[in-house]
Design a protein around this motif. Structure first.
Motif, PDB file in Angstrom:
ATOM      1  N   GLU A   6       0.820  -1.226   0.000  1.00 20.89           N
ATOM      2  CA  GLU A   6       0.000   0.000   0.000  1.00 20.89           C
ATOM      3  C   GLU A   6       0.844   1.263   0.000  1.00 20.89           C
ATOM      4  O   GLU A   6       1.864   1.332   0.664  1.00 20.89           O
ATOM      5  CB  GLU A   6      -0.895   0.021   1.237  1.00 20.89           C
ATOM      6  CG  GLU A   6      -2.288  -0.486   0.913  1.00 20.89           C
ATOM      7  CD  GLU A   6      -3.270  -0.215   2.014  1.00 20.89           C
ATOM      8  OE1 GLU A   6      -3.377   0.948   2.440  1.00 20.89           O
ATOM      9  OE2 GLU A   6      -3.915  -1.185   2.448  1.00 20.89           O
ATOM     10  N   THR A   7       0.399   2.251  -0.779  1.00 21.90           N
ATOM     11  CA  THR A   7       0.972   3.586  -0.661  1.00 21.90           C
ATOM     12  C   THR A   7      -0.069   4.406   0.079  1.00 21.90           C
ATOM     13  O   THR A   7      -1.198   4.518  -0.380  1.00 21.90           O
ATOM     14  CB  THR A   7       1.206   4.211  -2.051  1.00 21.90           C
ATOM     15  OG1 THR A   7       2.101   3.359  -2.751  1.00 21.90           O
ATOM     16  CG2 THR A   7       1.808   5.596  -1.944  1.00 21.90           C
ATOM     17  N   GLU A   8       0.317   4.940   1.230  1.00 18.75           N
ATOM     18  CA  GLU A   8      -0.687   5.667   2.014  1.00 18.75           C
ATOM     19  C   GLU A   8      -1.204   6.861   1.229  1.00 18.75           C
ATOM     20  O   GLU A   8      -0.488   7.433   0.413  1.00 18.75           O
ATOM     21  CB  GLU A   8      -0.118   6.102   3.386  1.00 18.75           C
ATOM     22  CG  GLU A   8       1.062   7.032   3.307  1.00 18.75           C
ATOM     23  CD  GLU A   8       2.386   6.319   3.109  1.00 18.75           C
ATOM     24  OE1 GLU A   8       3.400   6.856   3.525  1.00 18.75           O
ATOM     25  OE2 GLU A   8       2.412   5.225   2.506  1.00 18.75           O
ATOM     26  N   LYS A   9      -2.485   7.209   1.468  1.00 12.45           N
ATOM     27  CA  LYS A   9      -3.120   8.285   0.705  1.00 12.45           C
ATOM     28  C   LYS A   9      -2.447   9.626   0.945  1.00 12.45           C
ATOM     29  O   LYS A   9      -2.296  10.426   0.047  1.00 12.45           O
ATOM     30  CB  LYS A   9      -4.606   8.382   1.092  1.00 12.45           C
ATOM     31  CG  LYS A   9      -5.467   7.341   0.431  1.00 12.45           C
ATOM     32  CD  LYS A   9      -6.630   7.974  -0.317  1.00 12.45           C
ATOM     33  CE  LYS A   9      -7.372   7.011  -1.212  1.00 12.45           C
ATOM     34  NZ  LYS A   9      -6.750   6.721  -2.480  1.00 12.45           N
ATOM     35  N   GLU A  10      -2.052   9.872   2.192  1.00 13.15           N
ATOM     36  CA  GLU A  10      -1.521  11.194   2.543  1.00 13.15           C
ATOM     37  C   GLU A  10       0.007  11.202   2.533  1.00 13.15           C
ATOM     38  O   GLU A  10       0.622  11.690   3.455  1.00 13.15           O
ATOM     39  CB  GLU A  10      -2.024  11.596   3.946  1.00 13.15           C
ATOM     40  CG  GLU A  10      -3.530  11.643   4.086  1.00 13.15           C
ATOM     41  CD  GLU A  10      -4.159  12.774   3.296  1.00 13.15           C
ATOM     42  OE1 GLU A  10      -3.540  13.843   3.205  1.00 13.15           O
ATOM     43  OE2 GLU A  10      -5.260  12.575   2.751  1.00 13.15           O
ATOM     44  N   TRP A  11       0.624  10.629   1.510  1.00 12.97           N
ATOM     45  CA  TRP A  11       2.095  10.608   1.490  1.00 12.97           C
ATOM     46  C   TRP A  11       2.623  12.018   1.281  1.00 12.97           C
ATOM     47  O   TRP A  11       1.944  12.869   0.714  1.00 12.97           O
ATOM     48  CB  TRP A  11       2.601   9.640   0.416  1.00 12.97           C
ATOM     49  CG  TRP A  11       2.121   9.986  -0.945  1.00 12.97           C
ATOM     50  CD1 TRP A  11       0.913   9.677  -1.485  1.00 12.97           C
ATOM     51  CD2 TRP A  11       2.816  10.744  -1.930  1.00 12.97           C
ATOM     52  NE1 TRP A  11       0.807  10.178  -2.737  1.00 12.97           N
ATOM     53  CE2 TRP A  11       1.957  10.833  -3.041  1.00 12.97           C
ATOM     54  CE3 TRP A  11       4.069  11.327  -1.991  1.00 12.97           C
ATOM     55  CZ2 TRP A  11       2.326  11.502  -4.192  1.00 12.97           C
ATOM     56  CZ3 TRP A  11       4.434  11.990  -3.137  1.00 12.97           C
ATOM     57  CH2 TRP A  11       3.564  12.077  -4.217  1.00 12.97           C
ATOM     58  N   ARG A  28       7.607   5.770   3.188  1.00  7.62           N
ATOM     59  CA  ARG A  28       6.668   5.063   2.309  1.00  7.62           C
ATOM     60  C   ARG A  28       7.151   3.648   2.010  1.00  7.62           C
ATOM     61  O   ARG A  28       8.347   3.423   1.860  1.00  7.62           O
ATOM     62  CB  ARG A  28       6.498   5.837   0.989  1.00  7.62           C
ATOM     63  CG  ARG A  28       5.572   7.014   1.138  1.00  7.62           C
ATOM     64  CD  ARG A  28       5.497   7.823  -0.118  1.00  7.62           C
ATOM     65  NE  ARG A  28       6.755   8.504  -0.372  1.00  7.62           N
ATOM     66  CZ  ARG A  28       7.364   8.491  -1.542  1.00  7.62           C
ATOM     67  NH1 ARG A  28       6.840   7.863  -2.550  1.00  7.62           N
ATOM     68  NH2 ARG A  28       8.484   9.140  -1.697  1.00  7.62           N
ATOM     69  N   TRP A  29       6.204   2.735   1.876  1.00  5.69           N
ATOM     70  CA  TRP A  29       6.467   1.343   1.496  1.00  5.69           C
ATOM     71  C   TRP A  29       7.405   0.625   2.461  1.00  5.69           C
ATOM     72  O   TRP A  29       8.219  -0.205   2.052  1.00  5.69           O
ATOM     73  CB  TRP A  29       7.048   1.286   0.064  1.00  5.69           C
ATOM     74  CG  TRP A  29       6.207   2.013  -0.912  1.00  5.69           C
ATOM     75  CD1 TRP A  29       4.852   1.937  -1.047  1.00  5.69           C
ATOM     76  CD2 TRP A  29       6.642   2.964  -1.887  1.00  5.69           C
ATOM     77  NE1 TRP A  29       4.427   2.767  -2.055  1.00  5.69           N
ATOM     78  CE2 TRP A  29       5.499   3.401  -2.589  1.00  5.69           C
ATOM     79  CE3 TRP A  29       7.880   3.454  -2.253  1.00  5.69           C
ATOM     80  CZ2 TRP A  29       5.581   4.328  -3.617  1.00  5.69           C
ATOM     81  CZ3 TRP A  29       7.958   4.379  -3.273  1.00  5.69           C
ATOM     82  CH2 TRP A  29       6.815   4.808  -3.943  1.00  5.69           C
ATOM     83  N   THR A  79       2.649   8.316  -7.513  1.00  8.14           N
ATOM     84  CA  THR A  79       3.418   9.333  -6.779  1.00  8.14           C
ATOM     85  C   THR A  79       4.347  10.086  -7.744  1.00  8.14           C
ATOM     86  O   THR A  79       4.523  11.301  -7.630  1.00  8.14           O
ATOM     87  CB  THR A  79       4.219   8.691  -5.625  1.00  8.14           C
ATOM     88  OG1 THR A  79       4.968   7.593  -6.127  1.00  8.14           O
ATOM     89  CG2 THR A  79       3.309   8.212  -4.521  1.00  8.14           C
ATOM     90  N   GLN A 273     -12.058   2.998   6.820  1.00  6.47           N
ATOM     91  CA  GLN A 273     -10.678   3.465   6.958  1.00  6.47           C
ATOM     92  C   GLN A 273     -10.391   3.898   8.391  1.00  6.47           C
ATOM     93  O   GLN A 273      -9.334   3.620   8.940  1.00  6.47           O
ATOM     94  CB  GLN A 273     -10.399   4.608   5.992  1.00  6.47           C
ATOM     95  CG  GLN A 273      -9.921   4.075   4.645  1.00  6.47           C
ATOM     96  CD  GLN A 273      -9.972   5.107   3.536  1.00  6.47           C
ATOM     97  OE1 GLN A 273     -10.448   6.221   3.743  1.00  6.47           O
ATOM     98  NE2 GLN A 273      -9.506   4.743   2.374  1.00  6.47           N
ATOM     99  N   LYS A 276      -9.907   0.906  10.480  1.00  6.64           N
ATOM    100  CA  LYS A 276      -8.606   0.289  10.202  1.00  6.64           C
ATOM    101  C   LYS A 276      -7.494   1.025  10.966  1.00  6.64           C
ATOM    102  O   LYS A 276      -6.629   0.420  11.580  1.00  6.64           O
ATOM    103  CB  LYS A 276      -8.341   0.376   8.687  1.00  6.64           C
ATOM    104  CG  LYS A 276      -7.637  -0.825   8.095  1.00  6.64           C
ATOM    105  CD  LYS A 276      -7.755  -0.768   6.593  1.00  6.64           C
ATOM    106  CE  LYS A 276      -6.455  -0.942   5.888  1.00  6.64           C
ATOM    107  NZ  LYS A 276      -6.526  -0.726   4.451  1.00  6.64           N
ATOM    108  N   LEU A 277      -7.583   2.374  10.916  1.00  6.62           N
ATOM    109  CA  LEU A 277      -6.586   3.212  11.610  1.00  6.62           C
ATOM    110  C   LEU A 277      -6.621   2.961  13.108  1.00  6.62           C
ATOM    111  O   LEU A 277      -5.576   2.848  13.758  1.00  6.62           O
ATOM    112  CB  LEU A 277      -6.895   4.692  11.355  1.00  6.62           C
ATOM    113  CG  LEU A 277      -6.224   5.340  10.161  1.00  6.62           C
ATOM    114  CD1 LEU A 277      -6.684   6.779  10.020  1.00  6.62           C
ATOM    115  CD2 LEU A 277      -4.688   5.284  10.335  1.00  6.62           C
TER     116      LEU A 277
END
Ligand code: B12
Length: 282
Positions: A6-11, A28-29, A79, A273, A276-277
């Protein structure tokens, strides 16, 4: 078993603003093995630098390492092109650079599309998509089309700068449940509205569910023009399209009940979401 990373949405886009070495410092990652994380950074920088001759040389090793094609599209490719957009906006890049980066995206999508589309296992409906008149952007629309196809839809892609009359003709010919209008320019987003007005004039608004998307599009715009659903990205577009043909197939396009049901899909997603968080934090 393919690797989904997953690449987080708020990178943090600042990660990409200096050079390759700096970008390796990112969080990331973190869940990816280190050689794959490095490969992802190379793919990102390949797109930023617009080295399209090298794109396939980077995509193939990732596939050989069993990284899923969707992970590549939603991760390093997304990205990388986002940073290209930022540079263009800040006048750090001009059109020729953006065109080279777009070539990289197309070259990667050319390899990944057959793999993603091959996931299709059932036939659930038909969607007509196109970029509205006056607009040449098609990378995002192609991704949406590809993901819809993988999810079981037959997709009729009308290409770019599609006039309302061509959408109308394609709807008559293919009888889709859904039509999707993509627009990337603030100057062309109005064509989504114009195309809906054409559908109304032809008495066809109830025959088809209208989806809208593209960088300047929002839920507020979708509401204003009377579209049925807004897709912030390809995943949301697929989720809502499936709901339209499976759960809400009896509700006509243009019906406020359908619009409400589509908003409920977003609300459910946000709730999932958040859960999940919360689970991840303890
Ligand atoms: C690549 C690019 C180009 C390429 C396009 C190549 C191609 N074949 O697509 C080229 C170089 C040709 C180009 C040209 C221009 N561009 Co341009 N371009 C971009 C850039 C950098 C990336 C777009 C992209 O591919 N993003 C990646 C994809 C994956 O994201 P996406 O398109 O948003 O799609 C996702 C969602 O939006 C959604 N989605 C998309 N469509 C749909 C449809 C439906 C139905 C649904 C449900 C969802 C959905 O799902 C997708 C996948 O998750 C953007 C910057 C940006 N931030 O968007 C500028 C950008 C869109 N361009 C811009 C401009 C100004 C132009 C030009 C006018 C420049 C010029 N002076 O000539 C021309 C316009 C030409 C024309 N008539 O269309 C501006 C627009 C500003 C504005 N306010 O309108 C942007 C925002 C750059 C900027 N920051 O200033 N561009």
């Amino acid at each position: 078993m393919a690797l989904f990373i997953e690449t987080e949405k708020e990178w943090d886009i600042e990660d990409l603003q200096y050079d390759f070495e700096d970008s390796l410092e990112t969080d990331r990652w973190l869940d990816a093995p280190s050689e794959i994380k490095e490969l992802f950074h190379e793919i990102e920088w390949n797109i930023i630098d617009g080295e399209h001759e090298d794109t396939s040389d980077l995509i193939h090793p990732a596939l050989d390492a069993d990284v899923s094609p969707r992970t590549l599209v939603a991760g390093p490719m997304a990205t990388g092109i986002a940073e290209v957009g930022r540079r263009f906006k800040m006048d750090e890049y001009f059109l020729p650079e953006v065109m080279m980066s777009a070539k990289c995206m197309h070259s990667a999508l050319g390899i990944l599309k057959p793999l993603i589309v091959a996931e299709k296992s059932e036939e659930i409906g038909t969607v007509v998509v196109g970029t509205v008149q006056g607009d040449l952007h098609d990378i995002g629309k192609k991704i949406v089309a590809m993901m819809l196809e993988a999810a079981g839809f037959t997709v009729v892609d009308l290409g770019v700068t599609v006039p309302p009359e061509d959408f109308i003709a394609a709807i008559r010919e293919h009888q889709p449940q859904i039509v999707g209008f993509s627009a990337l320019l603030t100057t062309t987003m109005n064509m989504q509205w114009e195309t809906i007005k054409h559908l109304q004039k032809e008495g066809m608004r109830g025959d088809v569910k209208v989806f809208v998307g593209g960088a300047p599009i929002s839920q507020a715009w979708c509401d204003k023009i009377g579209a049925d659903a807004y897709g912030v990205d390809a995943l949301v577009a697929v989720e809502k399209a499936k709901a339209c043909v499976q759960e809400y197939k009896d509700i006509k396009g243009g019906d406020p009940a359908l619009h409400g049901a589509m908003l409920a899909v977003d609300a459910q997603r946000v709730a999932e979401q958040a859960a999940k968080l919360e689970a991840a934090s303890g």
